[in-house]
Every structure is written in C-alpha cells, then in structure tokens.
Design an enzyme around this catalytic site. Structure first.
Site, PDB file in Angstrom:
ATOM      1  N   ARG A 148       1.864   4.875   1.085  1.00  0.00           N
ATOM      2  CA  ARG A 148       1.693   4.851  -0.375  1.00  0.00           C
ATOM      3  C   ARG A 148       0.902   6.054  -0.865  1.00  0.00           C
ATOM      4  O   ARG A 148       1.102   6.515  -1.971  1.00  0.00           O
ATOM      5  CB  ARG A 148       1.071   3.532  -0.807  1.00  0.00           C
ATOM      6  CG  ARG A 148       2.074   2.416  -0.585  1.00  0.00           C
ATOM      7  CD  ARG A 148       1.573   1.079  -1.050  1.00  0.00           C
ATOM      8  NE  ARG A 148       2.544   0.051  -0.706  1.00  0.00           N
ATOM      9  CZ  ARG A 148       2.335  -1.242  -0.853  1.00  0.00           C
ATOM     10  NH1 ARG A 148       1.192  -1.663  -1.344  1.00  0.00           N
ATOM     11  NH2 ARG A 148       3.275  -2.112  -0.522  1.00  0.00           N
TER      12      ARG A 148
ATOM     13  N   LYS B 153      12.176  -6.970   4.770  1.00  0.00           N
ATOM     14  CA  LYS B 153      11.001  -6.133   4.486  1.00  0.00           C
ATOM     15  C   LYS B 153       9.856  -7.041   4.030  1.00  0.00           C
ATOM     16  O   LYS B 153       9.962  -7.740   3.026  1.00  0.00           O
ATOM     17  CB  LYS B 153      11.330  -5.109   3.407  1.00  0.00           C
ATOM     18  CG  LYS B 153      10.127  -4.267   3.033  1.00  0.00           C
ATOM     19  CD  LYS B 153      10.507  -3.085   2.175  1.00  0.00           C
ATOM     20  CE  LYS B 153       9.271  -2.357   1.686  1.00  0.00           C
ATOM     21  NZ  LYS B 153       9.591  -1.185   0.904  1.00  0.00           N
TER      22      LYS B 153
ATOM     23  N   ARG C   9       2.953  -6.460  -4.290  1.00  0.00           N
ATOM     24  CA  ARG C   9       4.412  -6.603  -4.150  1.00  0.00           C
ATOM     25  C   ARG C   9       4.811  -7.966  -3.612  1.00  0.00           C
ATOM     26  O   ARG C   9       5.921  -8.141  -3.113  1.00  0.00           O
ATOM     27  CB  ARG C   9       4.941  -5.488  -3.260  1.00  0.00           C
ATOM     28  CG  ARG C   9       4.669  -4.166  -3.902  1.00  0.00           C
ATOM     29  CD  ARG C   9       5.385  -2.991  -3.300  1.00  0.00           C
ATOM     30  NE  ARG C   9       5.123  -1.910  -4.238  1.00  0.00           N
ATOM     31  CZ  ARG C   9       4.937  -0.642  -3.932  1.00  0.00           C
ATOM     32  NH1 ARG C   9       5.037  -0.261  -2.698  1.00  0.00           N
ATOM     33  NH2 ARG C   9       4.688   0.236  -4.860  1.00  0.00           N
TER      34      ARG C   9
ATOM     35  N   SER D  79       4.038   3.404   8.561  1.00  0.00           N
ATOM     36  CA  SER D  79       2.924   4.357   8.519  1.00  0.00           C
ATOM     37  C   SER D  79       1.604   3.781   9.048  1.00  0.00           C
ATOM     38  O   SER D  79       0.875   4.463   9.759  1.00  0.00           O
ATOM     39  CB  SER D  79       2.739   4.864   7.092  1.00  0.00           C
ATOM     40  OG  SER D  79       2.482   3.778   6.216  1.00  0.00           O
TER      41      SER D  79
ATOM     42  N   LYS E 189      11.199  -4.487   8.867  1.00  0.00           N
ATOM     43  CA  LYS E 189      10.075  -3.609   8.534  1.00  0.00           C
ATOM     44  C   LYS E 189       8.872  -4.422   8.094  1.00  0.00           C
ATOM     45  O   LYS E 189       9.029  -5.262   7.221  1.00  0.00           O
ATOM     46  CB  LYS E 189      10.549  -2.691   7.406  1.00  0.00           C
ATOM     47  CG  LYS E 189       9.510  -1.799   6.842  1.00  0.00           C
ATOM     48  CD  LYS E 189      10.135  -1.006   5.738  1.00  0.00           C
ATOM     49  CE  LYS E 189       9.051  -0.251   5.013  1.00  0.00           C
ATOM     50  NZ  LYS E 189       9.583   0.460   3.875  1.00  0.00           N
TER      51      LYS E 189
ATOM     52  N   TYR F 188       7.768   7.834  12.826  1.00  0.00           N
ATOM     53  CA  TYR F 188       7.112   9.130  12.677  1.00  0.00           C
ATOM     54  C   TYR F 188       6.760   9.721  14.044  1.00  0.00           C
ATOM     55  O   TYR F 188       6.194  10.802  14.129  1.00  0.00           O
ATOM     56  CB  TYR F 188       5.836   8.966  11.829  1.00  0.00           C
ATOM     57  CG  TYR F 188       6.094   8.272  10.507  1.00  0.00           C
ATOM     58  CD1 TYR F 188       6.609   8.986   9.426  1.00  0.00           C
ATOM     59  CD2 TYR F 188       5.869   6.915  10.345  1.00  0.00           C
ATOM     60  CE1 TYR F 188       6.878   8.351   8.214  1.00  0.00           C
ATOM     61  CE2 TYR F 188       6.125   6.273   9.138  1.00  0.00           C
ATOM     62  CZ  TYR F 188       6.630   6.993   8.080  1.00  0.00           C
ATOM     63  OH  TYR F 188       6.898   6.359   6.898  1.00  0.00           O
TER      64      TYR F 188
HETATM   65  C1  PBG Z   1       8.937   2.020  -0.893  1.00  0.00           C
HETATM   66  C2  PBG Z   1       8.744   2.046   0.586  1.00  0.00           C
HETATM   67  C3  PBG Z   1       7.587   1.717   1.307  1.00  0.00           C
HETATM   68  C4  PBG Z   1       7.822   2.098   2.622  1.00  0.00           C
HETATM   69  C5  PBG Z   1       9.115   2.596   2.690  1.00  0.00           C
HETATM   70  N1  PBG Z   1       9.679   2.531   1.424  1.00  0.00           N
HETATM   71  C6  PBG Z   1       6.295   1.219   0.847  1.00  0.00           C
HETATM   72  C7  PBG Z   1       6.206  -0.057   0.146  1.00  0.00           C
HETATM   73  O1  PBG Z   1       7.142  -0.842   0.027  1.00  0.00           O
HETATM   74  O2  PBG Z   1       5.118  -0.311  -0.359  1.00  0.00           O
HETATM   75  C8  PBG Z   1       6.828   1.998   3.753  1.00  0.00           C
HETATM   76  C9  PBG Z   1       7.040   2.949   4.881  1.00  0.00           C
HETATM   77  C10 PBG Z   1       5.857   3.149   5.761  1.00  0.00           C
HETATM   78  O3  PBG Z   1       4.785   2.542   5.550  1.00  0.00           O
HETATM   79  O4  PBG Z   1       5.964   3.963   6.683  1.00  0.00           O
HETATM   80  N2  PBG Z   1       9.586   0.974  -1.428  1.00  0.00           N
END
Ligand code: PBG
Length: 330
Positions: free
Chosen positions: A211, A201, A223, A280, A254, A319
C-alpha cells in the site's frame, strides 16, 4: 534374528542419503516458468526509486520497466504483473482507465519491445486511482458501491487490453466483476485477453508494504466489507467457483503463505490454473529475518516457493523471483 515373515522396516533415510538421491526423488520442483514478476510503474522517464518499506520493488517509469523486463528475461522471467502508482486520483477512479496513465503507457512499451516474448498481466483495481483509496466507488453514505464500481473496473480492463495487456487481473473483490469485465473485453474486440481473477483474496494485514508502494491505503475504514475474512476457507472456495463460472481463466489465492490450506483446497476443487501470491508483507518478513541473520535467505526463499508449489500453485506471483534466479537459489 528377526522373524523373516515380518515386513522390512521402512528405512526412509535411504532416499535422503545424498543430494543426487534427494533431487531424483523430489516431489515438487519450482520452475522459472511458474514465476510472475510484479512491477510498479509511474509516469516519467528514467525514474527508478526505491519504495520505503517495500524491499523488493521500486517505482519505475515505463522506459526503466522495459530495461528491467529485459534483465528479467535473461534469467528466465517472461511474465510480468504491472501495477500503477498514478499521480492523478478522482472519487470514481476514472484515472484507472486513462489511456495516457502509467499502466497503458508501460503496456504499450512492453508490447512494442517484446511482443509475445513477454506475457504482460495488468492488475485491475481502483484503489490507487480513487481519492479515498477504496477498491470501488462510494455511494452517498460513503459505503463501497458494488454495482457502480463494475463499469469503472471494466473500463480499466478494456483500456489495458487496448494497450496490449495479455491478461487482466481484477483484484478489487467486487461481486460480478469477472462477468462485467469478460463482457466488456468481448464487446471491445478482446476475446483473447484472459482474466486472472484474484478470487480468494483475504482481508490481510500482509498487504501493508504494497500500500505504500501503490499509495492505495484506504483513507476511511478498511477493506473488510469486500475482501474475504481470514477465518473463511469455504467462502473462498465459493468465490473461486463463482469467478470460474463468470469466466475467470485462472484464479489467485492471496496471500499465499498464510493460506496454504486454502490454496490446497482451491487447486483440488477447480480445473483452472491456480496462482499463489506471496504478498509484500510476507516478503518483508522474510527479508527482515534474513537481514537479522535469523534465516538463510536463499534456503528460506526456496522453501517458501516450494511450499506454495507443493500446496498446489501452478503460478507463483512473487517479489523473490529475480533474486532467486540470479542467485541460482531454486
Ligand atoms: C490492490 C492490491 C493489493 C495487493 C495487490 N493488489 C492491496 C490491497 O488489496 O490492499 C497486495 C499485494 C501485496 O501486498 O504484495 N487491490
């Protein structure tokens, strides 16, 4: 006359001549079974609210979620990923493990209504439940404290398994959380609950719309100290191998589209199922381009999902699934 000893010219257009030839010779086929459908649950009854800036997902209460999942089943979507958008937060994110929170409530309803017909995956993270919005708990200096976060994450995973989650999906990026969660699940009578680890990730700009949906943007800092830095593919492989070693049953890359090289390398390296997450921001980009008439939505959707599949994804978290299946786009 050509010299008969020369090899025939490769006329590659032969197999592209008709739609039938092309579909017969397709190397990659996206199948509805691969799709994972994300949902954002909130407390209440009858809640169904669009999330600004997040075109594909609404906030829904557990009862509406059941209706949505039933609709999804009609087009072949039988795997769902559940995120919580809670109304309570605390510094340690203990609300993530509250059995009365929106996620456990939703999982119980899904289990009662659909049983094994629907595979329910619960995202495990603290960011939506902490007052500061980080994915772990903070130490006295305000830094994310890796080891202090592990019991909180494990508690949440057990709460979701208790409520009927088939799989739990830790997305926090703390070191050692897969082992901590596996141990906690086993100790609490959930040896059959699988772990889908968000192992690769990245610290991505493409999580923006999500978010808003989850109310999980960090209040101070970012992060970068726990998610992988975008230039690092080898490091992502280390994360994946480490998580498999700690007991991950499947892993996620991801974002998906911006990291196709990583996806390819991961699927070549490990023998567990690999999921790609079309996140997203990637989704919002496609949607905005389609709305402007810059790309054809159906074709672009098919092409994106095909690219993820071709790069090595077994599961596709997206999605786009519902619209794609309803529209017969795949
Ligand atoms: C939370 C999380 C995130 C996503 C999935 N779980 C956001 C992040 O880490 O800031 C992102 C999913 C998306 O953008 O569709 N830990």
């Amino acid at each position: 006359m050509k010299d008969p000893t020369t090899r025939p010219e490769p006329r590659l257009r032969r197999l592209r001549r008709t739609a039938t030839t092309r579909s017969l010779t397709a190397e990659t086929r996206v199948h509805p079974d691969q799709l994972v459908d994300p949902h954002f649950v909130v407390h209440g009854e009858g809640v169904e609210e669009p999330v600004p800036g997040m075109p594909a997902a609404d906030h829904v209460s557990p009862d509406v979620l059941v209706d949505r999942v039933r609709e999804g089943l009609e087009v072949g979507l039988d795997t769902v990923l559940v995120f919580g958008a809670p109304d309570t937060e605390d510094p340690e994110g203990r609300a993530a493990a509250d059995p009365d929170g929106p996620v456990p409530e939703a999982l119980r309803r899904l289990e009662d209504t659909f049983g094994d017909q629907v595979l329910a995956i619960a995202d495990v993270c603290l960011c939506a439940y902490t007052t500061h919005g980080h994915c772990g708990v903070l130490d006295k200096e305000g830094r994310v404290d890796n080891d202090a976060s592990l019991p909180r994450l494990a508690d949440a995973a057990v709460a979701y398994a208790d409520a009927g989650a088939d799989w739990v999906a830790p997305s926090d990026m703390m070191d050692g959380r897969v082992r901590a969660i596996r141990r906690a699940l086993d100790r609490n009578g959930h040896p059959d609950t699988a772990i889908l680890s968000y192992a690769a990730k990245f610290h991505s700009a493409f999580y923006g719309p999500f978010r808003h949906a989850q109310g999980s943007a960090p209040e101070g800092g970012d992060r970068a100290t726990y998610q992988i830095d975008p230039p690092n593919a080898r490091e992502a492989l280390r994360c994946v191998e480490r998580d498999v070693d700690e007991g991950a049953d499947a892993v996620v890359v991801k974002p998906g589209l911006a990291y196709l090289d990583v996806l390819h390398r991961v699927s070549d390296t490990v023998d567990v199922p690999v999921a790609a997450y079309h996140v997203s921001g990637e989704h919002a980009m496609l949607q905005a381009a389609a709305e402007k008439g810059a790309v054809d939505e159906a074709r672009a959707t098919r092409e994106v999902l095909t690219a993820l599949d071709r790069a090595g994804a077994d599961l596709l978290i997206t999605y786009l699934g519902r619209k794609a299946l309803k529209g017969g786009w795949l």
